[in-house]
Design a protein around this motif. Structure first.
Motif: not given
Length: 66
Positions: A41-66
């Motif tokens: 609301r104060d036009n200063g939030c970067d959290m949403l773009s950070w969160a979207i980036g985290v989820l995209r990375e997680h989908r792209r690089d799934p954890p290796a199976a052990h």
């Protein structure tokens, strides 16, 4: 003395990212004029773009199976 909350694990980062996205998509209520966080609301939030980036990375690089 600082409080140690423990290690920051990939699961914790992923959980936090999902919670940020959920918080940004919540409908308006009497306590918040918009569904977005107070920083948005104060036009200063970067959290949403950070969160979207985290989820995209997680989908792209799934954890290796052990």
């Amino acid at each position: 003395m600082p409080i140690d909350d423990g290690p920051i694990t990939p699961a914790l980062v992923l959980w936090t990212a999902k919670r940020v996205i959920m918080a940004h998509s919540e409908p308006p209520n009497p306590h918040r004029a918009t569904g977005r966080c107070i920083q948005c609301r104060d036009n200063g939030c970067d959290m949403l773009s950070w969160a979207i980036g985290v989820l995209r990375e997680h989908r792209r690089d799934p954890p290796a199976a052990h």
